[in-house]
Write a protein that holds these residues in place. Sequence first.
Motif, PDB file in Angstrom:
ATOM      1  N   UNK B  78     -17.148  72.840   0.923  1.00  0.00           N
ATOM      2  CA  UNK B  78     -17.798  74.132   1.133  1.00  0.00           C
ATOM      3  C   UNK B  78     -18.712  74.352   0.613  1.00  0.00           C
ATOM      4  N   UNK B  79     -19.975  73.780  -0.761  1.00  0.00           N
ATOM      5  CA  UNK B  79     -21.007  74.669  -0.956  1.00  0.00           C
ATOM      6  C   UNK B  79     -21.675  73.952   0.196  1.00  0.00           C
ATOM      7  N   UNK B  80     -21.317  73.027   1.361  1.00  0.00           N
ATOM      8  CA  UNK B  80     -22.845  72.374   2.440  1.00  0.00           C
ATOM      9  C   UNK B  80     -22.075  73.914   4.044  1.00  0.00           C
ATOM     10  N   UNK B  81     -21.033  74.012   3.645  1.00  0.00           N
ATOM     11  CA  UNK B  81     -20.293  74.864   4.548  1.00  0.00           C
ATOM     12  C   UNK B  81     -21.534  76.520   4.203  1.00  0.00           C
ATOM     13  N   UNK B  82     -21.544  76.474   2.571  1.00  0.00           N
ATOM     14  CA  UNK B  82     -21.736  78.074   2.522  1.00  0.00           C
ATOM     15  C   UNK B  82     -23.581  78.357   2.777  1.00  0.00           C
ATOM     16  N   UNK B  83     -23.909  76.591   2.562  1.00  0.00           N
ATOM     17  CA  UNK B  83     -25.127  76.751   2.809  1.00  0.00           C
ATOM     18  C   UNK B  83     -25.603  77.252   4.554  1.00  0.00           C
ATOM     19  N   UNK B  84     -24.982  76.469   5.168  1.00  0.00           N
ATOM     20  CA  UNK B  84     -24.977  76.479   6.349  1.00  0.00           C
ATOM     21  C   UNK B  84     -24.505  77.917   6.992  1.00  0.00           C
ATOM     22  N   UNK B  85     -23.992  78.893   6.528  1.00  0.00           N
ATOM     23  CA  UNK B  85     -23.563  80.185   6.981  1.00  0.00           C
ATOM     24  C   UNK B  85     -25.013  81.042   6.788  1.00  0.00           C
ATOM     25  N   UNK B  86     -25.532  80.413   5.405  1.00  0.00           N
ATOM     26  CA  UNK B  86     -26.067  81.813   4.703  1.00  0.00           C
ATOM     27  C   UNK B  86     -27.387  81.025   5.696  1.00  0.00           C
TER      28      UNK B  86
END
Lengths: 166, 103
Positions: B78-86
């Motif tokens: 979830x954290x890396x997905x959020x980083x990619x989204x940001x």
Amino acid sequence: MNAVFWILSIITVLGGLAAVTLKNTVHCALALTAAFAGLALLFLQLDAQFAGFAQILVYIGAVAILVVFAILLTRGSETPSEGVFSRTWLTGLVIAAAVFAVIAWAVLRSGAALPGENAAPAVSVQQIGAALMGRYVLPLEIVALLLTAAMIGAVIVAMHDKGGSK
Amino acid sequence: MTPLAGYLLVAALVFAIGLAGALTRRNAILVLIGIELMLNAANLNLVAFWRYSPHPEALTGMMFAVFSIAVAAAEAAVGLGLVISIYRHARTTDLDELNRMKG
């Protein structure tokens, strides 16, 4: 406190240090893998074979690969011109050093109260499986649900919304 | 120094390194790496306390560590997905520049 423990500790600590200090982000991911491997070997040294192999499979096999993918997808491998540490790096370093000092002080002060050497526990994978299906079956199901939710959530968060119609 | 104290000190050192990384790096992915190191240090504590506990056959500490590994994997995804989204939104992962809630 044998030599193997010290070698594995040095690998783990140096890998961790390199992972947070190196300039190139891809090198950081590689050093992180070394730290994970050192921790997995420390688990094996502690006679926790199942946890050690789970650590290898999950961290080295999945988390490290995810980190590399995220780095490559975000141009994170480029070193920023204004340095890799944030403006408030000194505060962060002081906080981390203080936390280490407090924990190390507590561990060293409680020296005699900690349990000493005991016989290595003989735990078979069969016992672990029986425990997972018996006493720990509810946490296992909750973790299964959590992993499903996290996977769907990660895909939705990272998904392209094409056309921007929302 | 008992063996347990040695493992606890190594875990404390790894935790402090992870905390320092999470607090001082600019890149969001490196902050996540620091958080992963902190979670791993906690796992090392759990396994070490299990190994030197009076009743290791109860498997409590090791099971806690295994479940903690599973939760950490979910956190990383979830954290890396959020980083990619940001990154897709702001075109940067530099946390010093990501200072607006409504980019």
